[in-house]
Design an enzyme around this catalytic site. Structure first.
Site, PDB file in Angstrom:
ATOM      1  N   LYS A 164       0.782  -0.879  -0.257  1.00 31.93           N
ATOM      2  CA  LYS A 164       0.093   0.039  -0.082  1.00 31.93           C
ATOM      3  C   LYS A 164       1.178   0.812   0.119  1.00 31.93           C
ATOM      4  CE  LYS A 164      -3.974   1.700  -0.053  1.00 31.93           C
ATOM      5  NZ  LYS A 164      -5.134   1.321  -0.467  1.00 31.93           N
ATOM      6  N   SER A 233      -1.074  -0.298  -4.690  1.00 34.07           N
ATOM      7  CA  SER A 233      -1.538   0.026  -4.459  1.00 34.07           C
ATOM      8  C   SER A 233      -1.689   1.285  -3.551  1.00 34.07           C
ATOM      9  CB  SER A 233      -3.462  -0.988  -4.160  1.00 34.07           C
ATOM     10  OG  SER A 233      -4.547   0.260  -3.605  1.00 34.07           O
TER      11      SER A 233
END
Length: 369
Positions: A164, A233
């Site tokens: 992330k 992401s």
């Protein structure tokens, strides 16, 4: 080296704030909240800069887990790795996958390497560092730290690295400008790709997939440079990278195994079958007597050259729907058909994550022993 056992629980959700399934499993004793290391989720937002379903889901989970752990919600977010991927287009189904880890003895007679998981964080980045060599270098360090945390010694045993990473907002760009520095882009949406790409190149450097001689100008330009196991992401909710390494280790006593393959493009069904086969599974319906599918994790993107196997696609030219939403729907449908379930983790935006237009696909299976 310590021996650990990993647990995996896939829980359906009715919305980004739904924690009832997780709390029911905690209440029944199936999950010890103190053993939760990471939670990966698919939320039904748009997957863009303004997809606040990701932040909402993390806030709901942290608030629910805080009293269970005797911590504040903020402390929960620092202790557990939360990665929420927005966008459940097509047949993709919203869900979370909970990973637990505890100390354990490896049973006598247990053979082979089993699933292990490790986690690490980078330092916070300055806005002008996103999408550039600083993010690549720091991510590579974090990947190696997460491998050590997982007890994974060989890069070949790493089958999926979930990251992330941050994105730019107008305020963050303005802060860099005020210091006399320029960001990689002034577009918040474009910054998601820069951050994902640099993070993926960091994985490739750490695992020896590419040389460490990578430069700022290579990000989003040198698509021949990529990782076969990276999944990154972007989100608005952080300024550092959260790194989760999944692989197989001889020090693991878990009942799971992970394997992967690389999709060459968005319709590469044989690659998905190869990933299933790598853990002893076939296409749906699963017929293995001693193994069961747990989940599939994959990346998807619209091919940047505007074509798939010689035929033009319009994903990049659609001004109504983002290309990442098109890609998630297409690849999600393909994988769901082969897996026999829409509750799979397919994330959009695969810059430097597999070859251009393709992406890695990893499969986790539960073994009966």
């Amino acid at each position: 080296m310590r021996t650990t056992s990993v647990g995996i629980f896939k829980v359906a959700t009715t919305g980004p704030g739904d924690v009832s399934g997780l709390m029911a499993m905690i209440g029944s004793g199936a999950i010890d909240p103190k053993s939760i290391l990471a939670i990966l989720g698919k939320t039904e937002g748009n997957g863009g800069v303004n997809d606040f379903t990701r932040e909402y889901a993390v806030a709901a989970l942290c608030t629910a887990l805080a009293p269970q752990l005797g911590l504040t919600p903020y402390e929960v977010e620092r202790r557990i790795a939360f990665v929420m991927s927005g966008g459940t287009e097509g047949v993709l189904s919203p869900h979370i996958t909970v990973f637990t880890r505890r100390e354990a003895e490896r049973p006598a007679g247990l053979t082979g390497k089993r699933l292990s998981i490790g986690m690490a964080h980078t330092r916070d980045f300055l806005p002008e560092e996103l999408g550039r060599s600083a993010q690549i270098t720091e991510t590579a360090k974090a990947v190696k730290a997460a491998m050590a945390d997982a007890g994974i010694l060989e890069p070949a045993d790493v089958h999926f690295v979930q990251i992330k990473c941050p994105l730019l907002t107008s305020e963050r760009v303005a802060a860099a400008t005020a210091r006399g520095n320029k960001t990689a882009t002034t577009s918040s949406y474009s910054s998601m790709a820069y951050s994902r790409g640099a993070s993926a190149l960091g994985v490739a450097v750490a695992l020896g997939e590419i040389s460490s001689d990578v430069h700022d100008e290579d990000v989003l330009r040198r698509y021949d440079l990529f990782s076969k196991v990276a999944s990154t992401s972007s989100g608005i909710e952080l300024m550092h990278n959260v790194v989760i390494v999944l692989g197989n280790s001889a020090s693991s006593a878990s009942a799971f195994e992970i394997g992967h393959a690389v999709m060459g493009d968005a319709i590469d069904a044989p690659a998905v079958v190869s990933a299933l086969n790598s853990v002893g599974l076939g296409v749906a319906p699963q017929t293995s007597a001693d193994r069961a599918l747990v989940n599939i994790f994959a990346k998807a993107e619209a091919s940047p050259d505007g074509s798939v196997r010689g035929f033009r696609h319009t994903m990049l030219e659609d001004t109504d729907i983002s290309s990442t939403r098109h890609a998630r729907a297409a690849v999600g449908g393909l994988i769901a058909g082969l897996a026999g379930t829409g509750a799979v983790y397919v994330s959009g935006g695969a810059e430097h994550q597999g070859p251009a237009g393709g992406g890695p696909v990893a499969v986790i299976a539960r073994l009966s022993d």
